[in-house]
Structure formats: C-alpha cells, structure tokens
Design an enzyme around this catalytic site. Structure first.
Site, PDB file in Angstrom:
ATOM      1  CD  GLU A   3      23.891  59.048  20.332  1.00 44.74           C
ATOM      2  OE1 GLU A   3      24.658  58.570  19.884  1.00 44.74           O
ATOM      3  OE2 GLU A   3      24.000  59.359  21.473  1.00 44.74           O
TER       4      GLU A   3
ATOM      5  CG  ASP B 106      16.343  54.214  25.557  1.00 44.28           C
ATOM      6  OD1 ASP B 106      17.356  53.392  24.618  1.00 44.28           O
ATOM      7  OD2 ASP B 106      15.961  53.755  26.496  1.00 44.28           O
ATOM      8  N   GLY B 107      17.674  54.416  21.993  1.00 47.76           N
ATOM      9  CA  GLY B 107      17.964  53.277  21.199  1.00 47.76           C
ATOM     10  C   GLY B 107      16.827  51.312  21.105  1.00 47.76           C
TER      11      GLY B 107
ATOM     12  CG  ASP C 164      27.858  49.720  19.013  1.00 41.78           C
ATOM     13  OD1 ASP C 164      28.680  48.727  19.559  1.00 41.78           O
ATOM     14  OD2 ASP C 164      28.892  50.265  17.899  1.00 41.78           O
TER      15      ASP C 164
HETATM   16  N1  SAM Z   1      27.531  52.533  16.026  1.00 46.52           N
HETATM   17  C1  SAM Z   1      28.329  53.650  16.169  1.00 46.52           C
HETATM   18  C2  SAM Z   1      29.209  53.514  15.266  1.00 46.52           C
HETATM   19  O1  SAM Z   1      30.258  52.012  15.157  1.00 46.52           O
HETATM   20  O2  SAM Z   1      30.138  54.185  14.741  1.00 46.52           O
HETATM   21  C3  SAM Z   1      29.249  54.092  17.833  1.00 46.52           C
HETATM   22  C4  SAM Z   1      27.939  53.985  18.785  1.00 46.52           C
HETATM   23  S1  SAM Z   1      28.849  54.101  20.654  1.00 46.52           S
HETATM   24  C5  SAM Z   1      30.059  52.520  20.595  1.00 46.52           C
HETATM   25  C6  SAM Z   1      27.773  54.398  21.264  1.00 46.52           C
HETATM   26  C7  SAM Z   1      26.497  55.410  21.317  1.00 46.52           C
HETATM   27  O3  SAM Z   1      25.201  54.702  21.869  1.00 46.52           O
HETATM   28  C8  SAM Z   1      27.450  56.751  22.011  1.00 46.52           C
HETATM   29  O4  SAM Z   1      27.115  57.016  20.826  1.00 46.52           O
HETATM   30  C9  SAM Z   1      26.094  57.209  22.981  1.00 46.52           C
HETATM   31  O5  SAM Z   1      25.649  58.119  22.996  1.00 46.52           O
HETATM   32  C10 SAM Z   1      25.147  56.057  22.646  1.00 46.52           C
HETATM   33  N2  SAM Z   1      23.764  56.022  23.568  1.00 46.52           N
HETATM   34  C11 SAM Z   1      23.853  55.899  24.908  1.00 46.52           C
HETATM   35  N3  SAM Z   1      23.005  55.257  25.467  1.00 46.52           N
HETATM   36  C12 SAM Z   1      21.878  55.141  24.156  1.00 46.52           C
HETATM   37  C13 SAM Z   1      20.389  54.429  24.093  1.00 46.52           C
HETATM   38  N4  SAM Z   1      19.920  53.738  25.304  1.00 46.52           N
HETATM   39  N5  SAM Z   1      20.044  54.941  22.860  1.00 46.52           N
HETATM   40  C14 SAM Z   1      20.710  55.880  22.023  1.00 46.52           C
HETATM   41  N6  SAM Z   1      22.154  55.649  21.885  1.00 46.52           N
HETATM   42  C15 SAM Z   1      22.370  55.733  22.866  1.00 46.52           C
END
Ligand code: SAM
Length: 289
Positions: free
Chosen positions: A120, A145-146, A166
């Site tokens: 996250e 960063d995912g 996601d």
């Molecule tokens: N997967 C979660 C669920 O199903 O409960 C929901 C995730 S939400 C759609 C996307 C998340 O990705 C957010 O919490 C955001 O802060 C995070 N995020 C945004 N860019 C990111 C990145 N480059 N790497 C990791 N996390 C990121």
C-alpha cells in the site's frame, strides 16, 4: 494520491471483485501445499461502514447491503459462501458495520501454511493496514509501489500464488499500466493466478484494453464484467471488470451461474448488463493448482 477506498468499500464493484477473490482462494486451498497472495494495491484491510467517509457516499448500500440478507438460491449460496461467511464473521452481532478489504478477506480464508504480501503506497492507509496486521506472522505489509512488487516479489517462494492488481485508476494510463504490469509479472511467474480489476465508465478504452491483453499471448485469460447502470448520465463508475489469468477450471461455470443473479440483485437501471468470456484460450485441460 487522493483515492481512499473507504468511500467505496462494499460497493457493487467490491462485491464482484471480492466474491471472485474468495473463489480463487478457495480453489487454491484444494491442495495442501502452501500458497501466497500478493495484493499490490491493498487499501486499509478493514472498513467501518458507519464511518463518516463511508456514510458520505453510502455506496455499500447498493453493493454488499443488497446481498447480505437476500434470499439466495442454493447454487448461489454455495458460490458466495466463503465471501459472505467472512463478511458475517466480521459482524457477529448481525447488521453490517464492518467490511473486509482484499487483504483481510484472503487472510480470513487462509490456512496456517498460507501467506500474504500486501503493498500500500498511501502513507496513512499503509499505517492503518500495517496496524491491522501487526503481529501476524502469516502476513507481510509493505509501504511500496505495488507495480514494483510485480517484479521484485515474483515468483513467490511457495511457487503457488494469486496476484491481485487493483489500482485506483485516478491517473491517466492505468489500463496500459495494467497490461504492462501483467506482462512483467507473467514473465517472472507464468504459473500464477492473476486477477486484474478495471472500471467500466463512459469513454473507457475497453476494446483497446482487451486487444492489448490478447496481444500478450497468455494462453488462458478469462474476463468477467458487470455493469449496474448505463454510463450515459454519469461520469462515475457504471460497472467493473476482472481479468483472470490461469483461472481455476471451475470458475467460468461458477460465474455463468453467479452473474445473472448479481446483475438482478445489484441493478440500478434497465441498462444493467453482465458477461463472462474467454479473452484467450479455454482451460480445456487444467492440471490443478
Ligand atoms: N484492493 C483493495 C480491496 O479490494 O479492498 C482496494 C484497493 S483501492 C482500489 C487502491 C489502493 O491502492 C488505495 O488504497 C491506494 O492508496 C493504493 N495505491 C495507489 N497507488 C498505489 C501504488 N502505486 N502502489 C500501491 N498502492 C497504491
């Protein structure tokens, strides 16, 4: 980073994503051998639907709120059982105030041998997620960063795994990044099950996205989409889709049963639609997880 999933937790898109996610984990548990779930965009893990943020949009009311107390035909109840049991277990006094995000949901379905790696990037959400899993030796929460994790964290040492990608789709080019991310991950770990989430909204380049995925020439790619309303009068989400790479051989049949039910249950206008189809190949032979 403006996106916060608390405003959307438990909405119709979460219902489809989390129902499928629970099926995928359930399938992986058919063999004793351990597996790992890599959750590249994890969110905060547990959502308080009575919070100010969740109440502001109330999106969960037209998502999990329409499902939890619904009369379910037996085949639907069986397919949704792992997902709905997790939601109910978080709300032991009845009602619906707690909702599991993806890392919490998969963790609730784990056996002792299974492992979670969750990324996250938002600093506050990372802190919240990290606290949520504090002391849990089966889970590793990383402020990363995912997209990088699709390189650095694959293949998992268990050699069996599920990768959920996601992203929040708050910046341009996320569909392309999803394709590139899958290509990168698949090069390192072709045996994994990948589950990619994407939004359906007005002007979304879905045909180009599907064409780019097909061009990767990954043999088995299943696509499932559910729109709950027309995209004509809204710039918001009309629906969502998932691409599942290396799906369990049972998944297509389950989705063919589940989708008409979800469409009927979650519909917001007469333009609701749903489809499940192979983007590439068909798992005519599946050697198992
Ligand atoms: N997967 C979660 C669920 O199903 O409960 C929901 C995730 S939400 C759609 C996307 C998340 O990705 C957010 O919490 C955001 O802060 C995070 N995020 C945004 N860019 C990111 C990145 N480059 N790497 C990791 N996390 C990121």
């Amino acid at each position: 980073m403006n996106y916060r999933h608390i405003y959307h937790a438990g909405n119709f898109a979460d219902v489809l994503k989390h129902a499928v996610l629970a099926r995928l984990v359930t399938y992986l548990k058919q063999k004793d051998k351990a597996f790992r779930v890599l959750d590249t965009h994890a969110g905060i893990g547990l959502y308080d639907l009575s919070s100010e943020e969740a109440r502001k949009t109330g999106e969960w009311r037209d998502g999990i709120g329409r499902l939890l107390d619904a009369e379910l035909p037996a085949p639907i109840a069986a397919i949704l059982e792992p997902y709905l049991t997790a939601v109910r277990d978080l709300n032991p006094d009845g009602g619906l105030t707690h909702y599991p995000g993806s890392p919490k949901l998969v963790r609730m379905l784990f056996r002792p041998q299974d492992r979670l790696s969750a990324m996250e990037l938002h600093p506050d959400d990372y802190e919240t997620l990290h606290r949520q899993f504090d002391g849990d030796f089966q889970s590793r929460i990383t402020h990363l960063d995912g997209w990088l994790a699709l390189g650095a964290h694959l293949p998992p040492k268990e050699k069996r795994g599920l990768i959920l990608v996601d992203p929040p789709f708050e910046i341009e080019g996320e569909y392309e990044r999803l394709v590139d991310g899958l290509a990168k991950g698949y090069r390192r770990f072709a045996g994994g099950i990948y589950c990619l989430w994407y939004p359906l909204k007005k002007g979304a380049p879905i045909n180009d996205f599907h064409a780019a995925l097909k061009a990767l020439e990954i043999p088995k790619m299943l696509c499932v989409e559910l729109s709950v309303r027309s995209d004509r009068d809204t710039t918001g989400l009309a629906g969502s889709g998932l691409v599942i790479v290396n799906p369990p051989f049972t998944l297509k049949g389950e989705l063919d049963i589940l989708l008409p039910f979800l469409k009927a249950q979650l519909t917001q206008d007469r333009f609701a639609s749903a489809r499940c189809f192979w983007l590439r190949g068909e798992a005519a032979f599946n050697p198992g997880p």
